[in-house]
Write an enzyme that holds these catalytic residues in place. Structure first.
Site, PDB file in Angstrom:
ATOM      1  N   GLN A  98      -4.962   1.984   5.722  1.00  0.00           N
ATOM      2  CA  GLN A  98      -5.462   3.356   5.717  1.00  0.00           C
ATOM      3  C   GLN A  98      -4.322   4.341   6.016  1.00  0.00           C
ATOM      4  OE1 GLN A  98      -9.066   5.653   8.113  1.00  0.00           O
ATOM      5  NE2 GLN A  98      -8.608   3.602   8.675  1.00  0.00           N
ATOM      6  N   GLU A 102     -11.818 -11.581  10.757  1.00  0.00           N
ATOM      7  CA  GLU A 102     -12.186 -11.581   9.327  1.00  0.00           C
ATOM      8  C   GLU A 102     -11.950 -12.964   8.711  1.00  0.00           C
ATOM      9  OE1 GLU A 102     -10.273  -8.141   7.402  1.00  0.00           O
ATOM     10  OE2 GLU A 102     -12.223  -7.160   7.597  1.00  0.00           O
ATOM     11  N   TYR A 110       0.842  -1.215   0.000  1.00  0.00           N
ATOM     12  CA  TYR A 110       0.000   0.000   0.000  1.00  0.00           C
ATOM     13  C   TYR A 110       0.868   1.253   0.000  1.00  0.00           C
ATOM     14  CZ  TYR A 110      -4.121  -2.773   0.721  1.00  0.00           C
ATOM     15  OH  TYR A 110      -5.137  -3.664   0.535  1.00  0.00           O
ATOM     16  N   VAL A 120      14.995  -7.626  -0.773  1.00  0.00           N
ATOM     17  CA  VAL A 120      15.890  -6.786   0.024  1.00  0.00           C
ATOM     18  C   VAL A 120      16.441  -7.632   1.170  1.00  0.00           C
ATOM     19  CG1 VAL A 120      16.047  -4.706   1.444  1.00  0.00           C
ATOM     20  CG2 VAL A 120      14.493  -4.757  -0.517  1.00  0.00           C
TER      21      VAL A 120
HETATM   22  P1  FAD Z   1       2.286  -4.219   2.619  1.00  0.00           P
HETATM   23  O1  FAD Z   1       1.059  -3.723   1.960  1.00  0.00           O
HETATM   24  O2  FAD Z   1       2.203  -5.489   3.366  1.00  0.00           O
HETATM   25  O3  FAD Z   1       3.414  -4.336   1.485  1.00  0.00           O
HETATM   26  C1  FAD Z   1       4.736  -4.714   1.745  1.00  0.00           C
HETATM   27  C2  FAD Z   1       5.366  -5.107   0.420  1.00  0.00           C
HETATM   28  O4  FAD Z   1       6.766  -5.319   0.607  1.00  0.00           O
HETATM   29  C3  FAD Z   1       4.802  -6.401  -0.173  1.00  0.00           C
HETATM   30  O5  FAD Z   1       4.545  -6.233  -1.547  1.00  0.00           O
HETATM   31  C4  FAD Z   1       5.938  -7.419   0.023  1.00  0.00           C
HETATM   32  O6  FAD Z   1       5.970  -8.412  -0.969  1.00  0.00           O
HETATM   33  C5  FAD Z   1       7.165  -6.512  -0.056  1.00  0.00           C
HETATM   34  N1  FAD Z   1       8.322  -7.047   0.669  1.00  0.00           N
HETATM   35  C6  FAD Z   1       8.369  -7.450   1.960  1.00  0.00           C
HETATM   36  N2  FAD Z   1       9.621  -7.843   2.282  1.00  0.00           N
HETATM   37  C7  FAD Z   1      10.381  -7.665   1.171  1.00  0.00           C
HETATM   38  C8  FAD Z   1      11.751  -7.870   0.888  1.00  0.00           C
HETATM   39  N3  FAD Z   1      12.609  -8.333   1.794  1.00  0.00           N
HETATM   40  N4  FAD Z   1      12.194  -7.579  -0.358  1.00  0.00           N
HETATM   41  C9  FAD Z   1      11.362  -7.099  -1.315  1.00  0.00           C
HETATM   42  N5  FAD Z   1      10.040  -6.883  -1.087  1.00  0.00           N
HETATM   43  C10 FAD Z   1       9.558  -7.150   0.140  1.00  0.00           C
HETATM   44  N6  FAD Z   1      -5.724  -2.445   7.177  1.00  0.00           N
HETATM   45  C11 FAD Z   1      -6.737  -1.585   6.940  1.00  0.00           C
HETATM   46  O7  FAD Z   1      -6.540  -0.358   6.995  1.00  0.00           O
HETATM   47  N7  FAD Z   1      -7.990  -2.042   6.623  1.00  0.00           N
HETATM   48  C12 FAD Z   1      -8.278  -3.350   6.499  1.00  0.00           C
HETATM   49  O8  FAD Z   1      -9.429  -3.725   6.208  1.00  0.00           O
HETATM   50  C13 FAD Z   1      -7.221  -4.285   6.727  1.00  0.00           C
HETATM   51  N8  FAD Z   1      -7.457  -5.608   6.574  1.00  0.00           N
HETATM   52  C14 FAD Z   1      -6.414  -6.506   6.732  1.00  0.00           C
HETATM   53  C15 FAD Z   1      -6.685  -7.869   6.533  1.00  0.00           C
HETATM   54  C16 FAD Z   1      -5.671  -8.806   6.676  1.00  0.00           C
HETATM   55  C17 FAD Z   1      -5.965 -10.266   6.451  1.00  0.00           C
HETATM   56  C18 FAD Z   1      -4.367  -8.361   7.060  1.00  0.00           C
HETATM   57  C19 FAD Z   1      -3.264  -9.373   7.228  1.00  0.00           C
HETATM   58  C20 FAD Z   1      -4.099  -7.008   7.275  1.00  0.00           C
HETATM   59  C21 FAD Z   1      -5.120  -6.069   7.104  1.00  0.00           C
HETATM   60  N9  FAD Z   1      -4.897  -4.691   7.285  1.00  0.00           N
HETATM   61  C22 FAD Z   1      -5.928  -3.794   7.074  1.00  0.00           C
HETATM   62  C23 FAD Z   1      -3.544  -4.174   7.581  1.00  0.00           C
HETATM   63  C24 FAD Z   1      -2.872  -3.739   6.255  1.00  0.00           C
HETATM   64  O9  FAD Z   1      -2.898  -4.796   5.333  1.00  0.00           O
HETATM   65  C25 FAD Z   1      -1.435  -3.272   6.466  1.00  0.00           C
HETATM   66  O10 FAD Z   1      -1.398  -2.295   7.468  1.00  0.00           O
HETATM   67  C26 FAD Z   1      -0.867  -2.712   5.139  1.00  0.00           C
HETATM   68  O11 FAD Z   1      -0.802  -3.728   4.165  1.00  0.00           O
HETATM   69  C27 FAD Z   1       0.508  -2.084   5.356  1.00  0.00           C
HETATM   70  O12 FAD Z   1       0.983  -1.559   4.145  1.00  0.00           O
HETATM   71  P2  FAD Z   1       2.544  -1.584   3.826  1.00  0.00           P
HETATM   72  O13 FAD Z   1       2.717  -0.843   2.541  1.00  0.00           O
HETATM   73  O14 FAD Z   1       3.308  -1.138   5.014  1.00  0.00           O
HETATM   74  O15 FAD Z   1       2.891  -3.135   3.619  1.00  0.00           O
HETATM   75  P1  NAD Z   2      -4.151  -7.227  16.508  1.00  0.00           P
HETATM   76  O1  NAD Z   2      -2.978  -6.816  17.294  1.00  0.00           O
HETATM   77  O2  NAD Z   2      -5.166  -6.217  16.151  1.00  0.00           O
HETATM   78  O3  NAD Z   2      -4.894  -8.435  17.241  1.00  0.00           O
HETATM   79  C1  NAD Z   2      -4.193  -9.556  17.713  1.00  0.00           C
HETATM   80  C2  NAD Z   2      -4.979 -10.247  18.820  1.00  0.00           C
HETATM   81  O4  NAD Z   2      -4.264 -11.399  19.233  1.00  0.00           O
HETATM   82  C3  NAD Z   2      -5.160  -9.364  20.055  1.00  0.00           C
HETATM   83  O5  NAD Z   2      -6.536  -9.335  20.388  1.00  0.00           O
HETATM   84  C4  NAD Z   2      -4.311 -10.061  21.122  1.00  0.00           C
HETATM   85  O6  NAD Z   2      -4.849  -9.940  22.423  1.00  0.00           O
HETATM   86  C5  NAD Z   2      -4.334 -11.515  20.656  1.00  0.00           C
HETATM   87  N1  NAD Z   2      -3.193 -12.310  21.131  1.00  0.00           N
HETATM   88  C6  NAD Z   2      -1.886 -11.924  21.267  1.00  0.00           C
HETATM   89  N2  NAD Z   2      -1.139 -12.957  21.717  1.00  0.00           N
HETATM   90  C7  NAD Z   2      -1.983 -14.010  21.877  1.00  0.00           C
HETATM   91  C8  NAD Z   2      -1.799 -15.358  22.306  1.00  0.00           C
HETATM   92  N3  NAD Z   2      -0.606 -15.847  22.666  1.00  0.00           N
HETATM   93  N4  NAD Z   2      -2.889 -16.170  22.338  1.00  0.00           N
HETATM   94  C9  NAD Z   2      -4.113 -15.720  21.959  1.00  0.00           C
HETATM   95  N5  NAD Z   2      -4.328 -14.450  21.564  1.00  0.00           N
HETATM   96  C10 NAD Z   2      -3.292 -13.604  21.496  1.00  0.00           C
HETATM   97  O7  NAD Z   2      -3.534  -7.901  15.185  1.00  0.00           O
HETATM   98  P2  NAD Z   2      -4.195  -8.337  13.795  1.00  0.00           P
HETATM   99  O8  NAD Z   2      -5.596  -8.743  13.960  1.00  0.00           O
HETATM  100  O9  NAD Z   2      -3.214  -9.295  13.220  1.00  0.00           O
HETATM  101  O10 NAD Z   2      -4.156  -6.992  12.947  1.00  0.00           O
HETATM  102  C11 NAD Z   2      -2.909  -6.405  12.563  1.00  0.00           C
HETATM  103  C12 NAD Z   2      -3.164  -4.977  12.113  1.00  0.00           C
HETATM  104  O11 NAD Z   2      -3.935  -4.979  10.918  1.00  0.00           O
HETATM  105  C13 NAD Z   2      -3.943  -4.172  13.140  1.00  0.00           C
HETATM  106  O12 NAD Z   2      -3.474  -2.862  13.135  1.00  0.00           O
HETATM  107  C14 NAD Z   2      -5.361  -4.207  12.612  1.00  0.00           C
HETATM  108  O13 NAD Z   2      -6.112  -3.046  12.974  1.00  0.00           O
HETATM  109  C15 NAD Z   2      -5.135  -4.237  11.108  1.00  0.00           C
HETATM  110  N6  NAD Z   2      -6.279  -4.926  10.455  1.00  0.00           N
HETATM  111  C16 NAD Z   2      -7.362  -4.166  10.170  1.00  0.00           C
HETATM  112  C17 NAD Z   2      -8.471  -4.776   9.609  1.00  0.00           C
HETATM  113  C18 NAD Z   2      -9.688  -3.930   9.284  1.00  0.00           C
HETATM  114  O14 NAD Z   2      -9.645  -2.715   9.479  1.00  0.00           O
HETATM  115  N7  NAD Z   2     -10.762  -4.518   8.789  1.00  0.00           N
HETATM  116  C19 NAD Z   2      -8.459  -6.155   9.325  1.00  0.00           C
HETATM  117  C20 NAD Z   2      -7.317  -6.896   9.654  1.00  0.00           C
HETATM  118  C21 NAD Z   2      -6.223  -6.268  10.227  1.00  0.00           C
END
Ligand code: FAD
Ligand code: NAD
Length: 399
Positions: free
Chosen positions: A315, A170, A13, A81
């Site tokens: 975001q 989710e 992102y 990297v």
């Molecule tokens: P990323 O988007 O993860 O991108 C990192 C990039 O770096 C990737 O393309 C990866 O391939 C590359 N990369 C990593 N290591 C290397 C390396 N060593 N060499 C070369 N390339 C590399 N946030 C929200 O705001 N709303 C949501 O609804 C939401 N839903 C989520 C659902 C899930 C299942 C997960 C796991 C996370 C969610 N998040 C959400 C959190 C959000 O995805 C992250 O905060 C966001 O992707 C961070 O953006 P970034 O650019 O830092 O990293």
């Molecule tokens: P998180 O930190 O939000 O939640 C992790 C959960 O795991 C916490 O409730 C914590 O108490 C629990 N936990 C920690 N250690 C544990 C253990 N040993 N056993 C059982 N439970 C344990 O992390 P996430 O859900 O991976 O999200 C990562 C980031 O991505 C957050 O910033 C989140 O807001 C964001 N995200 C956002 C969305 C969305 O906006 N729809 C969706 C997915 C992720």
């Protein structure tokens, strides 16, 4: 005169929005811009719970980087990297090296284990396209094995999600929606399948609106999900998870979602950090470095109102990228650098099917309206990244 070389690490992102904005802002003779990424595609991390549970094809969550960026303006390097040498201004790659004048680090996050043993060996913790494919294939394999076993393996159809944060919720939302279909497809009674969410804190989605949390838990329980709250996981083993005073939940599948830390490259490269995240200056540069910006999940910004870090989200990564691109332009072409101030619009989380929950401003959203909002948020990102064409090609249908 030599053009300054801007190198962006990571096409997530943060990296992609930075690259698209620089592509527009910078004239060809102002700077050379290079983007480095492991893969030749960009994926939306925020969609990955869907392909992981098998409710969406992995292809839908990714796109070739070349389909979004103009490679005449951005030099793309597909490589991994390994380390950054800030003294020599060099990046060590798996298959080479690069020099930079200005660096943007957007390498995203890695799973946080909090030292719990066995996570890397026995749990699924990679929220990437390949990680999602592996979870989906493993789940389907468990279902496929079941009717071929005379002596049923204990826990073969038990699925444990570690952590009831947004990722865990989710993912279980998608899996609980798909479980009846899988049972039908593989001729398995639904009551043979156990879905657990194990959470250390006293509630699911700690810190989120309690009414929305209750709605989510009731809905998921009605689909057969069992919550084990106040139950930290102590260990992951080959046969399941250990909780409490040594109680074991036998499970062939443990999906790890207990939070994230910044990329290990941050620590390896000598930046002062907290769990892989660098507390950045207001203009998003790393403290002590005039030439290094850190954005997205590798950056840490404190929410002064509660004196705690903002959670790492897409975001925030996107908003940081806009400021970072503008500040790079100012550094190179003259102008004032801007400070980053997050503008948190709200949080919306999907619960599978047509269900979701959300808090947007002072409004609480449930069910269909939250689901509509979630899809709009996903499509808005595509619009920001690649315009209407990308939304039409990759976007989600709102209903
Ligand atoms: P990323 O988007 O993860 O991108 C990192 C990039 O770096 C990737 O393309 C990866 O391939 C590359 N990369 C990593 N290591 C290397 C390396 N060593 N060499 C070369 N390339 C590399 N946030 C929200 O705001 N709303 C949501 O609804 C939401 N839903 C989520 C659902 C899930 C299942 C997960 C796991 C996370 C969610 N998040 C959400 C959190 C959000 O995805 C992250 O905060 C966001 O992707 C961070 O953006 P970034 O650019 O830092 O990293
Ligand atoms: P998180 O930190 O939000 O939640 C992790 C959960 O795991 C916490 O409730 C914590 O108490 C629990 N936990 C920690 N250690 C544990 C253990 N040993 N056993 C059982 N439970 C344990 O992390 P996430 O859900 O991976 O999200 C990562 C980031 O991505 C957050 O910033 C989140 O807001 C964001 N995200 C956002 C969305 C969305 O906006 N729809 C969706 C997915 C992720």
């Amino acid at each position: 005169m030599n053009k300054p070389h801007i190198v962006i690490l990571g096409a997530g992102y943060g990296g992609m929005i930075t690259a698209t904005r620089l592509q527009k802002k910078m004239d060809d003779n102002e700077a050379k811009i290079t983007l480095v990424n492991k893969h030749d595609y960009h994926y939306q991390t925020t969609w990955l719970h869907e392909p992981a549970a098998g409710t969406m094809l992995p292809e839908k969550t990714r796109m070739p980087i070349s389909s979004v960026l103009d490679f005449r303006k951005i030099n793309f390097v597909q490589d991994e990297v390994v380390e950054i040498n800030t003294e020599k201004k060099k990046i060590e790659l798996k298959d080479g090296e690069l020099d930079y004048d200005y660096l943007v680090i957007g390498l995203g996050a890695e799973a946080e284990t909090f030292g719990v043993p066995g996570v890397h060996e026995h749990a699924y913790s990679k929220w990437t396209v390949n990680g999602a494919r592996q979870i989906k294939d493993h789940i389907e394999n468990c279902f496929a094995k079941y009717n071929n076993q005379k002596e049923k393996e204990e826990g073969l159809l038990t699925f444990v999600v570690a952590g009831a944060g947004f990722t865990g919720i989710e993912f279980i939302g998608e899996l609980s929606e798909r479980a009846p279909e899988l049972c039908k497809q593989y001729d398995i009674p639904r009551d043979q399948v156990k879905l657990y969410v194990v959470e250390a804190a006293p509630t699911a989605l700690p810190g989120f609106d309690p009414e929305l949390v209750e709605y989510a838990m009731n809905l998921l329980e009605s689909r057969g999900v069992e919550f084990k709250i106040n139950t930290p996981i102590k260990e992951v083993t080959a046969s399941g998870v250990v909780v409490g005073e040594g109680e074991e939940i036998k499970a062939a599948t443990v999906v790890w979602a207990t939070g994230v830390r910044g990329s290990s490259i941050i620590d390896r490269s000598g930046f002062e950090n907290m769990r892989g995240r660098v507390k950045v200056e207001p203009d998003l540069r790393a403290p002590g470095f005039d030439d290094v910006f850190i954005i997205g999940d590798c950056a840490l910004v404190i929410n002064e109102e509660i004196n705690r870090p903002y959670p790492p989200t897409a975001q925030i990564a996107m908003q940081m990228a806009e400021i970072c691109a503008g500040n790079l332009k100012s550094l190179i072409s003259g102008g004032d650098l801007k400070s980053f101030k997050p503008d948190i619009k709200g949080t919306v989380a999907s619960l599978g099917g047509k269900e979701a929950i959300g808090a947007v401003g002072s409004r609480k959203l449930y069910g269909g309206s939250a689901n509509f909002m979630k899809k709009m948020i996903d499509n808005r990102y595509l619009l920001m990244l690649g315009g209407v064409g990308l939304v039409l090609k990759k976007g989600k249908k709102p209903f």
